[in-house]
Design a protein around this motif. Structure first.
Motif, mmCIF file in Angstrom:
data_model
loop_
_atom_site.group_PDB
_atom_site.id
_atom_site.type_symbol
_atom_site.label_atom_id
_atom_site.label_comp_id
_atom_site.label_asym_id
_atom_site.label_seq_id
_atom_site.Cartn_x
_atom_site.Cartn_y
_atom_site.Cartn_z
ATOM 1 N N HIS A 139 5.217 19.667 -6.904
ATOM 2 C CA HIS A 139 4.630 18.805 -7.498
ATOM 3 C C HIS A 139 5.287 19.244 -9.350
ATOM 4 C CE1 HIS A 139 1.578 16.236 -5.085
ATOM 5 N NE2 HIS A 139 1.346 17.775 -4.582
ATOM 6 N N GLY A 140 5.932 19.443 -9.212
ATOM 7 C CA GLY A 140 6.781 19.781 -10.577
ATOM 8 C C GLY A 140 6.149 21.457 -11.080
ATOM 9 N N ASP A 141 6.662 21.938 -12.127
ATOM 10 C CA ASP A 141 6.311 23.020 -12.966
ATOM 11 C C ASP A 141 5.132 22.610 -13.743
ATOM 12 O OD1 ASP A 141 7.770 25.078 -11.638
ATOM 13 O OD2 ASP A 141 9.485 25.208 -12.886
ATOM 14 N N ASN A 142 5.409 21.619 -14.500
ATOM 15 C CA ASN A 142 4.713 20.785 -15.543
ATOM 16 C C ASN A 142 4.017 19.593 -14.924
ATOM 17 O OD1 ASN A 142 6.200 22.815 -17.626
ATOM 18 N ND2 ASN A 142 7.783 21.570 -17.317
ATOM 19 N N GLY A 143 4.011 19.763 -13.494
ATOM 20 C CA GLY A 143 2.481 18.228 -13.206
ATOM 21 C C GLY A 143 3.441 17.137 -13.198
ATOM 22 N N GLU A 144 5.270 17.172 -13.369
ATOM 23 C CA GLU A 144 5.408 16.336 -13.612
ATOM 24 C C GLU A 144 5.832 15.271 -11.790
ATOM 25 O OE1 GLU A 144 8.914 19.230 -13.168
ATOM 26 O OE2 GLU A 144 7.118 18.926 -14.046
ATOM 27 N N GLY A 145 5.826 16.012 -10.600
ATOM 28 C CA GLY A 145 5.768 15.083 -9.169
ATOM 29 C C GLY A 145 7.666 15.282 -9.309
ATOM 30 N N LEU A 146 7.796 14.186 -8.579
ATOM 31 C CA LEU A 146 9.689 14.018 -8.205
ATOM 32 C C LEU A 146 9.751 13.011 -7.188
ATOM 33 C CD1 LEU A 146 12.394 15.326 -7.009
ATOM 34 C CD2 LEU A 146 11.365 15.913 -4.968
ATOM 35 N N ARG A 147 10.585 12.091 -8.027
ATOM 36 C CA ARG A 147 11.233 10.697 -8.015
ATOM 37 C C ARG A 147 12.478 10.847 -8.292
ATOM 38 N NH1 ARG A 147 9.095 5.651 -9.151
ATOM 39 N NH2 ARG A 147 9.891 4.083 -9.958
ATOM 40 N N PHE A 200 6.871 12.823 -4.555
ATOM 41 C CA PHE A 200 5.629 13.395 -5.522
ATOM 42 C C PHE A 200 5.374 13.616 -5.743
ATOM 43 C CE2 PHE A 200 8.225 16.562 -1.912
ATOM 44 C CZ PHE A 200 7.350 16.609 -1.083
ATOM 45 N N PRO A 201 4.218 12.618 -6.356
ATOM 46 C CA PRO A 201 3.083 12.052 -7.261
ATOM 47 C C PRO A 201 2.804 13.057 -8.748
ATOM 48 C CG PRO A 201 2.103 12.323 -5.499
ATOM 49 C CD PRO A 201 2.735 12.812 -5.293
ATOM 50 N N ALA A 202 2.931 12.908 -9.470
ATOM 51 C CA ALA A 202 2.373 13.327 -10.240
ATOM 52 C C ALA A 202 1.045 13.956 -10.636
ATOM 53 C CB ALA A 202 2.944 13.074 -11.921
ATOM 54 N N PRO A 203 0.586 15.171 -10.748
ATOM 55 C CA PRO A 203 -1.051 15.467 -10.782
ATOM 56 C C PRO A 203 -1.070 15.234 -12.225
ATOM 57 C CG PRO A 203 0.327 17.017 -10.861
ATOM 58 C CD PRO A 203 1.089 16.561 -10.266
ATOM 59 N N TRP A 204 -0.628 15.307 -13.517
ATOM 60 C CA TRP A 204 -1.022 15.322 -14.745
ATOM 61 C C TRP A 204 0.084 14.076 -15.651
ATOM 62 C CZ3 TRP A 204 -0.762 20.516 -13.131
ATOM 63 C CH2 TRP A 204 0.681 20.771 -13.368
ATOM 64 N N GLY A 205 0.188 14.093 -16.888
ATOM 65 C CA GLY A 205 0.843 13.768 -17.302
ATOM 66 C C GLY A 205 0.736 12.238 -17.269
ATOM 67 N N ASN A 206 1.949 11.564 -18.272
ATOM 68 C CA ASN A 206 1.633 10.187 -18.772
ATOM 69 C C ASN A 206 2.323 9.321 -17.400
ATOM 70 O OD1 ASN A 206 1.592 10.106 -21.137
ATOM 71 N ND2 ASN A 206 3.764 9.486 -22.061
ATOM 72 N N PHE A 244 0.904 -1.310 -0.143
ATOM 73 C CA PHE A 244 0.154 -0.716 -0.095
ATOM 74 C C PHE A 244 0.814 1.118 0.196
ATOM 75 C CE2 PHE A 244 -2.757 3.312 1.189
ATOM 76 C CZ PHE A 244 -4.215 2.842 0.986
ATOM 77 N N THR A 245 1.416 1.173 1.328
ATOM 78 C CA THR A 245 2.630 2.453 0.579
ATOM 79 C C THR A 245 4.117 2.550 -0.387
ATOM 80 O OG1 THR A 245 4.035 0.800 2.692
ATOM 81 C CG2 THR A 245 2.389 2.687 3.817
ATOM 82 N N ASP A 246 4.357 1.342 -0.803
ATOM 83 C CA ASP A 246 5.010 1.420 -1.647
ATOM 84 C C ASP A 246 4.793 0.077 -3.134
ATOM 85 O OD1 ASP A 246 7.848 0.917 -3.154
ATOM 86 O OD2 ASP A 246 8.874 -0.210 -2.086
ATOM 87 N N THR A 247 3.574 0.982 -3.674
ATOM 88 C CA THR A 247 3.033 -0.271 -4.780
ATOM 89 C C THR A 247 3.780 0.266 -5.849
ATOM 90 O OG1 THR A 247 1.016 1.611 -4.008
ATOM 91 C CG2 THR A 247 0.954 -0.113 -5.352
ATOM 92 N N GLN A 248 4.934 1.136 -5.419
ATOM 93 C CA GLN A 248 5.946 1.278 -6.810
ATOM 94 C C GLN A 248 7.019 0.250 -6.792
ATOM 95 O OE1 GLN A 248 6.398 3.794 -9.449
ATOM 96 N NE2 GLN A 248 4.681 3.971 -8.974
ATOM 97 N N GLN A 249 7.017 -0.382 -6.445
ATOM 98 C CA GLN A 249 7.466 -1.968 -5.927
ATOM 99 C C GLN A 249 7.222 -2.430 -7.237
ATOM 100 O OE1 GLN A 249 7.043 -4.960 -2.554
ATOM 101 N NE2 GLN A 249 6.164 -2.800 -1.729
ATOM 102 N N ASN A 268 1.713 3.884 -12.834
ATOM 103 C CA ASN A 268 3.072 5.283 -13.068
ATOM 104 C C ASN A 268 4.005 5.270 -12.610
ATOM 105 O OD1 ASN A 268 0.996 5.620 -11.385
ATOM 106 N ND2 ASN A 268 -0.949 6.462 -12.390
ATOM 107 N N ASN A 269 3.604 6.944 -11.527
ATOM 108 C CA ASN A 269 4.373 7.255 -10.523
ATOM 109 C C ASN A 269 3.832 7.050 -9.163
ATOM 110 O OD1 ASN A 269 6.686 7.291 -12.392
ATOM 111 N ND2 ASN A 269 7.255 9.882 -11.583
ATOM 112 N N MET A 270 2.534 6.322 -9.284
ATOM 113 C CA MET A 270 0.799 6.404 -7.640
ATOM 114 C C MET A 270 1.917 5.242 -7.017
ATOM 115 S SD MET A 270 -0.241 9.213 -8.793
ATOM 116 C CE MET A 270 -1.724 9.489 -7.737
ATOM 117 N N ASN A 271 1.765 5.399 -5.753
ATOM 118 C CA ASN A 271 1.748 4.745 -4.833
ATOM 119 C C ASN A 271 -0.447 5.087 -4.554
ATOM 120 O OD1 ASN A 271 4.120 4.241 -4.543
ATOM 121 N ND2 ASN A 271 4.512 6.185 -3.479
#
Length: 336
Positions: free
Chosen positions: A206-214, A221-227, A76-81, A89-92
């Motif tokens: 979340h980044g100037d272009n909604g890319e989040g931070l990875r 921080f997740p991306a609020p838009w984009g791929n 749940f907390t590290d769904t990126q695995q 995508n970059n969401m957990n």
């Protein structure tokens, strides 16, 4: 690499910790929330403080069940695995369901364990808990859910049930802090105001272009838009849901600091940006809107012209980082 976090991030971590470790101190828990500006529960509302992993270790449950619940928490907390297999995508899960899925007013997940199976208008049939989790993978993760009955699906379901420990099935009382309660919609919302507010309040994380931070393989921080964000079928594309999330939880560590107007403007701007296609896409955006507008997209901007440039949102076949549109879990249930 040295990472520097803003005061809001540090404050946010402390805020979640204060609630996560509140234990059974219901009065202290509610006092913390009301002092932050959240409403006190009404007399007829069900208040539940989900147990913690510390509570799990102190419980008399079987060690194997504890292990599975811990695995569910880890997923749940590290769904990126599960990236590249189930997540594209970059969401957990915890990107939207803050505080390990325990936070009131941040769609805490324990209500799903006591209100499902139940009818869901989004897919027009009765959904199980596993099917509801599968929906999050399909839409919010822009992915493909773990197989029904698989080890990972069982672990996630077990974690949901653990958080609901002690709650009666199908409670008749309304649940305090459920979902992303939206503030009252203002008469007008503004793309331009939302864009400016995003630059001032949101872009730092979340980044100037909604890319989040990875960083490396970790989503900070997740991306609020984009791929790398949720697709056009996710619940968060509904502007009211996004406004409720923003109002109650953002900026991180500063909940309820935005006005109702600001929350709606930011949500409107954020959900006016492109993202991967709705997995239910028929091949034509107008047809898809007509089919799912009455039950879902009437609350989103899908298929509408963006006010800043006239672009029809969702008018594309981009599936983001995956090479398929719809997983086989998106199907009707007829009982025939």
């Amino acid at each position: 690499m040295k990472l520097t976090f803003s005061r809001s991030v540090i404050a946010g971590s402390a805020f979640f910790a204060a609630l996560v470790f509140a234990g059974d101190q219901t009065d202290d828990y509610l006092t913390t929330l009301t002092e932050l500006g959240y409403p006190a529960p009404a007399d007829n509302q069900l208040v539940h403080i989900p147990p913690t992993l510390k509570d799990l270790e102190q419980s008399s449950m079987h060690p194997e069940l504890k292990r599975v619940i811990r695995r569910g928490h880890d997923l749940f907390t590290d769904t990126q695995q599960l990236r590249g297999e189930n997540v594209f995508n970059n969401m957990n899960c915890s990107s939207c369901h803050l505080g390990d899925g325990r936070m009131p007013f941040s769609a805490p997940v324990w209500p799903a364990a006591v209100t499902l199976p139940n009818y869901r208008g989004k897919n027009d049939h009765v959904n199980s808990l596993e099917e509801r989790i599968a929906g999050c993978f399909t839409y919010s993760m822009n992915g493909k859910p773990p197989d029904y009955g698989s080890d990972n699906m069982l672990a996630l379901a077990a974690y949901h049930h653990w958080l609901a420990r002690g709650v009666t099935m199908y409670p008749e009382q309304p649940i305090y802090g459920r979902g992303f309660p939206a503030p009252e919609r203002p008469e007008e919302v503004s793309y331009q105001r939302g864009e400016q507010l995003y630059k001032e309040k949101c872009a730092i994380c979340h980044g100037d272009n909604g890319e989040g931070l990875r960083i490396r393989d970790t989503t900070v921080f997740p991306a609020p838009w984009g791929n790398n964000s949720y697709n056009w079928g996710a619940g968060m594309v509904r502007v009211s849901s996004a406004a409720g999330f923003v109002k109650n939880n953002m900026p991180l560590g500063q909940p309820l600091s935005l006005t109702d107007q600001e929350a709606w403007d930011v949500a409107h701007f954020m959900n006016s940006q492109e993202r991967p296609q709705d997995p239910r896409y028929t091949g034509d955006v107008a047809e898809t809107l007509e089919k799912y507008g009455p039950t879902f997209h009437k609350h989103s901007l899908y298929g509408q012209k963006r006010e800043s440039d006239g672009k029809v949102l969702g008018d594309h076949s981009n599936t983001g980082n995956k090479d398929f549109l719809k997983p086989d879990t998106v199907r009707p249930r007829t009982f025939e």
